[in-house]
Write a protein that holds these residues in place. Structure first.
Motif, PDB file in Angstrom:
ATOM      1  N   ILE A   1      -7.047   3.403   4.795  1.00  0.00           N
ATOM      2  CA  ILE A   1      -6.147   4.329   4.092  1.00  0.00           C
ATOM      3  C   ILE A   1      -6.425   4.301   2.596  1.00  0.00           C
ATOM      4  CG2 ILE A   1      -3.725   4.722   3.452  1.00  0.00           C
ATOM      5  CD1 ILE A   1      -2.955   3.749   6.264  1.00  0.00           C
ATOM      6  N   LYS A   2      -6.619   3.111   2.048  1.00  0.00           N
ATOM      7  CA  LYS A   2      -6.884   2.975   0.621  1.00  0.00           C
ATOM      8  C   LYS A   2      -8.149   3.718   0.210  1.00  0.00           C
ATOM      9  CE  LYS A   2      -7.400  -0.524  -3.006  1.00  0.00           C
ATOM     10  NZ  LYS A   2      -7.462  -1.982  -3.313  1.00  0.00           N
ATOM     11  N   LYS A   3      -9.141   3.797   1.084  1.00  0.00           N
ATOM     12  CA  LYS A   3     -10.428   4.425   0.753  1.00  0.00           C
ATOM     13  C   LYS A   3     -10.397   5.949   0.851  1.00  0.00           C
ATOM     14  CE  LYS A   3     -13.156   2.359   3.633  1.00  0.00           C
ATOM     15  NZ  LYS A   3     -14.416   1.959   4.296  1.00  0.00           N
ATOM     16  N   LEU A   4      -9.290   6.538   1.311  1.00  0.00           N
ATOM     17  CA  LEU A   4      -9.226   7.987   1.483  1.00  0.00           C
ATOM     18  C   LEU A   4      -9.440   8.713   0.152  1.00  0.00           C
ATOM     19  CD1 LEU A   4      -6.184   8.440   3.907  1.00  0.00           C
ATOM     20  CD2 LEU A   4      -8.556   9.083   4.370  1.00  0.00           C
TER      21      LEU A   4
ATOM     22  N   ARG B   1       0.833  -1.202   0.000  1.00  0.00           N
ATOM     23  CA  ARG B   1       0.000   0.000   0.000  1.00  0.00           C
ATOM     24  C   ARG B   1       0.874   1.262   0.000  1.00  0.00           C
ATOM     25  NH1 ARG B   1      -4.107   1.374  -2.058  1.00  0.00           N
ATOM     26  NH2 ARG B   1      -2.790   3.066  -2.763  1.00  0.00           N
ATOM     27  N   TYR B   2       1.929   1.240   0.812  1.00  0.00           N
ATOM     28  CA  TYR B   2       2.846   2.378   0.860  1.00  0.00           C
ATOM     29  C   TYR B   2       3.494   2.615  -0.495  1.00  0.00           C
ATOM     30  CZ  TYR B   2       7.202   4.901   1.426  1.00  0.00           C
ATOM     31  OH  TYR B   2       8.230   5.793   1.247  1.00  0.00           O
ATOM     32  N   GLN B   3       3.995   1.556  -1.113  1.00  0.00           N
ATOM     33  CA  GLN B   3       4.720   1.688  -2.376  1.00  0.00           C
ATOM     34  C   GLN B   3       3.808   2.230  -3.476  1.00  0.00           C
ATOM     35  OE1 GLN B   3       6.208  -1.987  -4.213  1.00  0.00           O
ATOM     36  NE2 GLN B   3       8.186  -0.985  -4.457  1.00  0.00           N
ATOM     37  N   GLU B   4       2.581   1.762  -3.530  1.00  0.00           N
ATOM     38  CA  GLU B   4       1.645   2.243  -4.552  1.00  0.00           C
ATOM     39  C   GLU B   4       1.363   3.736  -4.386  1.00  0.00           C
ATOM     40  OE1 GLU B   4      -2.981   1.456  -5.995  1.00  0.00           O
ATOM     41  OE2 GLU B   4      -1.913  -0.084  -4.854  1.00  0.00           O
ATOM     42  N   SER B   5       1.097   4.167  -3.156  1.00  0.00           N
ATOM     43  CA  SER B   5       0.809   5.578  -2.913  1.00  0.00           C
ATOM     44  C   SER B   5       2.047   6.445  -3.110  1.00  0.00           C
ATOM     45  CB  SER B   5       0.263   5.771  -1.495  1.00  0.00           C
ATOM     46  OG  SER B   5      -0.988   5.149  -1.348  1.00  0.00           O
ATOM     47  N   ASP B   6       3.194   5.931  -2.692  1.00  0.00           N
ATOM     48  CA  ASP B   6       4.437   6.700  -2.828  1.00  0.00           C
ATOM     49  C   ASP B   6       4.760   6.956  -4.292  1.00  0.00           C
ATOM     50  OD1 ASP B   6       6.957   7.817  -1.643  1.00  0.00           O
ATOM     51  OD2 ASP B   6       7.853   6.210  -2.817  1.00  0.00           O
ATOM     52  N   LYS B   7       4.646   5.929  -5.138  1.00  0.00           N
ATOM     53  CA  LYS B   7       4.922   6.100  -6.560  1.00  0.00           C
ATOM     54  C   LYS B   7       3.931   7.073  -7.203  1.00  0.00           C
ATOM     55  CE  LYS B   7       7.166   1.650  -7.486  1.00  0.00           C
ATOM     56  NZ  LYS B   7       7.091   0.353  -8.214  1.00  0.00           N
ATOM     57  N   ALA B   8       2.671   6.968  -6.816  1.00  0.00           N
ATOM     58  CA  ALA B   8       1.661   7.871  -7.367  1.00  0.00           C
ATOM     59  C   ALA B   8       1.932   9.305  -6.938  1.00  0.00           C
ATOM     60  CB  ALA B   8       0.267   7.443  -6.912  1.00  0.00           C
ATOM     61  N   ALA B   9       2.331   9.500  -5.676  1.00  0.00           N
ATOM     62  CA  ALA B   9       2.625  10.844  -5.174  1.00  0.00           C
ATOM     63  C   ALA B   9       3.800  11.461  -5.926  1.00  0.00           C
ATOM     64  CB  ALA B   9       2.933  10.786  -3.678  1.00  0.00           C
ATOM     65  N   ILE B  10       4.850  10.682  -6.145  1.00  0.00           N
ATOM     66  CA  ILE B  10       6.019  11.181  -6.870  1.00  0.00           C
ATOM     67  C   ILE B  10       5.649  11.547  -8.296  1.00  0.00           C
ATOM     68  CG2 ILE B  10       8.274  10.513  -7.809  1.00  0.00           C
ATOM     69  CD1 ILE B  10       8.673   8.823  -5.279  1.00  0.00           C
ATOM     70  N   ARG B  11       4.835  10.729  -8.938  1.00  0.00           N
ATOM     71  CA  ARG B  11       4.421  10.993 -10.316  1.00  0.00           C
ATOM     72  C   ARG B  11       3.604  12.286 -10.405  1.00  0.00           C
ATOM     73  NH1 ARG B  11       1.968   6.754 -10.870  1.00  0.00           N
ATOM     74  NH2 ARG B  11      -0.209   7.383 -10.725  1.00  0.00           N
ATOM     75  N   HIS B  12       2.619  12.437  -9.529  1.00  0.00           N
ATOM     76  CA  HIS B  12       1.791  13.648  -9.561  1.00  0.00           C
ATOM     77  C   HIS B  12       2.604  14.888  -9.198  1.00  0.00           C
ATOM     78  CE1 HIS B  12      -1.820  11.476 -10.383  1.00  0.00           C
ATOM     79  NE2 HIS B  12      -1.831  10.820  -9.241  1.00  0.00           N
TER      80      HIS B  12
ATOM     81  N   ARG C   1       0.526  11.373  -1.096  1.00  0.00           N
ATOM     82  CA  ARG C   1       1.596  11.508  -0.107  1.00  0.00           C
ATOM     83  C   ARG C   1       1.052  11.274   1.292  1.00  0.00           C
ATOM     84  NH1 ARG C   1       5.578   9.691   0.381  1.00  0.00           N
ATOM     85  NH2 ARG C   1       6.064  10.368  -1.750  1.00  0.00           N
ATOM     86  N   HIS C   2      -0.166  11.756   1.543  1.00  0.00           N
ATOM     87  CA  HIS C   2      -0.794  11.541   2.848  1.00  0.00           C
ATOM     88  C   HIS C   2      -1.022  10.050   3.087  1.00  0.00           C
ATOM     89  CE1 HIS C   2      -3.248  12.164   6.362  1.00  0.00           C
ATOM     90  NE2 HIS C   2      -4.289  11.581   5.803  1.00  0.00           N
ATOM     91  N   LYS C   3      -1.479   9.330   2.064  1.00  0.00           N
ATOM     92  CA  LYS C   3      -1.693   7.887   2.210  1.00  0.00           C
ATOM     93  C   LYS C   3      -0.386   7.180   2.547  1.00  0.00           C
ATOM     94  CE  LYS C   3      -5.651   7.332  -0.924  1.00  0.00           C
ATOM     95  NZ  LYS C   3      -6.126   6.671  -2.175  1.00  0.00           N
ATOM     96  N   ALA C   4       0.693   7.553   1.845  1.00  0.00           N
ATOM     97  CA  ALA C   4       1.989   6.922   2.099  1.00  0.00           C
ATOM     98  C   ALA C   4       2.467   7.201   3.523  1.00  0.00           C
ATOM     99  CB  ALA C   4       3.019   7.418   1.080  1.00  0.00           C
ATOM    100  N   GLU C   5       2.296   8.457   3.966  1.00  0.00           N
ATOM    101  CA  GLU C   5       2.743   8.802   5.317  1.00  0.00           C
ATOM    102  C   GLU C   5       1.867   8.128   6.375  1.00  0.00           C
ATOM    103  OE1 GLU C   5       5.624  10.300   5.921  1.00  0.00           O
ATOM    104  OE2 GLU C   5       5.780  10.165   3.735  1.00  0.00           O
ATOM    105  N   ARG C   6       0.591   7.942   6.065  1.00  0.00           N
ATOM    106  CA  ARG C   6      -0.282   7.218   7.001  1.00  0.00           C
ATOM    107  C   ARG C   6       0.214   5.785   7.188  1.00  0.00           C
ATOM    108  NH1 ARG C   6      -5.816   8.647   7.609  1.00  0.00           N
ATOM    109  NH2 ARG C   6      -6.052   6.536   8.476  1.00  0.00           N
ATOM    110  N   CYS C   7       0.728   5.189   6.113  1.00  0.00           N
ATOM    111  CA  CYS C   7       1.298   3.834   6.232  1.00  0.00           C
ATOM    112  C   CYS C   7       2.527   3.847   7.132  1.00  0.00           C
ATOM    113  CB  CYS C   7       1.668   3.292   4.848  1.00  0.00           C
ATOM    114  SG  CYS C   7       0.254   2.884   3.809  1.00  0.00           S
ATOM    115  N   ARG C   8       3.329   4.885   7.028  1.00  0.00           N
ATOM    116  CA  ARG C   8       4.495   5.015   7.915  1.00  0.00           C
ATOM    117  C   ARG C   8       4.044   5.099   9.366  1.00  0.00           C
ATOM    118  NH1 ARG C   8       7.640   8.170   4.005  1.00  0.00           N
ATOM    119  NH2 ARG C   8       9.684   7.171   3.776  1.00  0.00           N
ATOM    120  N   PHE C   9       3.095   5.976   9.633  1.00  0.00           N
ATOM    121  CA  PHE C   9       2.602   6.131  11.010  1.00  0.00           C
ATOM    122  C   PHE C   9       2.026   4.815  11.523  1.00  0.00           C
ATOM    123  CE2 PHE C   9       1.875  10.688   9.584  1.00  0.00           C
ATOM    124  CZ  PHE C   9       3.043  11.142  10.179  1.00  0.00           C
ATOM    125  N   LEU C  10       1.289   4.128  10.651  1.00  0.00           N
ATOM    126  CA  LEU C  10       0.663   2.877  11.053  1.00  0.00           C
ATOM    127  C   LEU C  10       1.718   1.841  11.428  1.00  0.00           C
ATOM    128  CD1 LEU C  10      -1.850   1.198  11.429  1.00  0.00           C
ATOM    129  CD2 LEU C  10      -1.857   0.715   8.972  1.00  0.00           C
TER     130      LEU C  10
END
Length: 371
Positions: A176-179, A58-69, A135-144
Motif C-alpha cells: 500500500i505504501k508503494k502505491l 499507515r492509515y493515519q499517515e495517509s488519512d492526514k495527507a488525504a484530508i490536507r490535499h 484516500r485510496h491508501k487509507a481505505e485500502r488499510c481499512r479493507f486490509l
C-alpha cells in the motif's frame, strides 16, 4: 500467506491506549481499537492489538495527507470559480460605461490573475490526484484490517494470531505504501471481484468468539460506515437541492433581461432614464450566465447529486447485510455451519464496500475540476 515460518519470534504488541487518541474523528472509530474495545471484545483482543499496531500508523499517515490535499483542492476550486466569475462580471460592468473610474478594471485584472494562479497551483501541485491517491491508501488499510478478520487462517483449528499472519499484514501494508498515481489507474483497470476465501467450511469458532466477531463488525464496521454514508448522503443531497436549479434559473433571468431590454428599446426608446435601465438590463443579461457557469464549475467539481445517490445506496446495502447477520445469529443451527455462513456474509460486506470504493474512485478521477 507469507513464506515466513511460525517459529519466527512474534513481534511485541502494545495495546492501544485511550489517551493516545483524545481527538479521534468519528470516521476513524473503526480503525482505532482502544483499551475499552479490547476489554469489550475480549475474545478478539489479540487480533485487535495486532491490527492496530501494524495498520493504524499507515492509515493515519495517509488519512492526514488525504484530508490536507482535499482541503487545498477545495479552496483552489472555489477560488478559481468565484474569481473567474468576478473577472468576467467586472469586464461586463466596464462595457456598460457606468463607471468612469479605473478601479473596476483593476478588480477585473486582480480577479483574473487570482483565477490563473489558482488553476496553475491546482494543476502544478496536483492536489486532486494526491487527495485521491492518499484516500485510496487509507481505505485500502481499512479493507486490509477487516479482511484480515475473516481470513480462514485465523479460524482453522490450532491457528490464530501468529507470526505468519502478522507478516502477511506487514507485507500488504508495504505494498500500500508503494502505491503511486500511475499504479492507482492500473489497479482501477484490472480491479475485479475477489475470490471467496478457501477454507471457510473448515473454520472452527466457538459461540463466544463468533458472537464477538459479529458484534465487532456490526459496531465498528457496518454501523460506522452506515452513519458516515447517511451523513454524506444528507449533506450532498442538501447542497445539490439548493444549487441544482440556480444555473437554469439564472439563464431564465438572462432571457428575461434581454426581453425587457427589447421592450424598452421598442416602446420607450425616447425616454432617457429608460435608456439607462436598458443598459443595465443588457449588463445583467450578460452577467447571469457567468454566475451560472461558476456554479456549474463547483457542482461538476464535487458531483453532489451522484455522490448523494452513491452514499444512499451504500447505506441501504449495509443495512441489508446487518439484518442478514442478525438473522444468522438468531438461527438455531450448528456453530460450524453458522460460522461458515457468517464469514461468507462478512466477506460479501467487504467485497461490496471495496467495489463501491473503486466506483467512487472512477467518479472522482473522471470529474471535471476546472470545466
Amino acid at each position: 500467506m507469507s513464506g515466513k515460518t511460525a517459529s519466527h519470534a512474534k513481534s511485541p504488541i502494545t495495546p492501544p491506549s485511550d489517551a493516545n487518541h483524545p481527538n479521534l474523528k468519528p470516521e476513524d472509530y473503526d480503525m482505532v481499537d482502544s483499551e475499552k474495545d479490547l476489554a469489550h471484545f475480549q475474545p478478539l483482543s489479540g487480533i485487535l492489538a495486532s491490527c492496530h499496531t501494524i495498520l493504524f500508523p499507515r492509515y493515519q499517515e495517509s488519512d492526514k495527507a488525504a484530508i490536507r490535499h482535499q482541503k487545498h483542492h477545495k479552496r483552489l476550486t472555489i477560488i478559481a470559480a468565484v474569481c473567474g466569475a468576478i473577472a468576467v462580471l467586472f469586464a461586463i460592468v466596464q462595457l456598460s460605461w457606468f463607471f468612469l473610474f479605473p478601479w473596476p478594471m483593476w478588480v477585473e485584472v486582480l480577479a483574473a490573475l487570482t483565477t490563473f494562479v489558482a488553476v496553475i497551483l491546482g494543476l502544478e501541485q496536483a492536489r486532486h490526484p494526491r487527495w485521491i491517491l492518499e484516500r485510496h491508501k487509507a481505505e485500502r488499510c481499512r479493507f486490509l484490517k477487516f479482511r484480515a478478520f475473516i481470513d480462514p487462517a485465523l479460524w482453522t483449528e490450532g491457528a490464530g494470531v501468529n507470526a505468519d499472519w502478522e507478516q502477511q499484514l506487514r507485507d500488504e501494508v508495504h505494498e500500500i505504501k508503494k502505491l503511486t498515481r500511475k499504479s492507482l489507474h492500473e489497479s482501477l483497470e484490472r480491479h475485479e471481484v475477489s475470490d471467496i476465501p478457501h477454507g471457510l467450511s473448515q473454520c472452527v469458532v466457538t459461540e463466544e468468539k463468533l458472537k464477538a466477531l459479529v458484534n465487532y463488525f456490526q459496531e465498528k464496521r457496518i454501523h460506522c460506515q452506515m452513519t458516515y454514508f447517511d451523513n454524506r448522503a444528507k449533506s450532498s443531497k442538501k447542497i445539490n437541492k439548493y444549487t441544482q436549479n440556480l444555473p437554469p434559473l439564472l439563464f431564465f433571468f438572462s432571457i428575461l433581461a434581454v426581453f425587457s431590454h427589447f421592450v424598452i428599446d421598442i416602446f420607450f426608446k425616447s425616454v432617457h432614464k429608460m435608456h439607462t435601465i436598458g443598459i443595465i438590463l443588457i449588463a445583467l443579461a450578460a452577467s447571469f450566465p457567468v454566475i451560472g457557469a461558476g456554479i456549474r464549475t463547483l457542482r461538476s467539481a464535487h458531483e453532489f447529486a451522484r455522490l448523494a445517490s452513491l452514499f444512499r445506496a451504500k447505506h441501504n446495502a449495509l443495512k441489508r447485510i446487518r439484518d442478514a447477520l442478525d438473522e444468522l445469529m438468531n438461527e438455531k443451527i450448528a456453530v460450524k455451519n453458522k460460522t461458515e455462513q457468517v464469514l461468507h456474509t462478512l466477506w460479501q460486506c467487504e467485497q461490496f464496500l471495496e467495489d463501491e470504493h473503486y466506483e467512487w474512485l472512477r467518479l472522482m478521477l473522471e470529474a471535471e475540476w476546472y470545466g
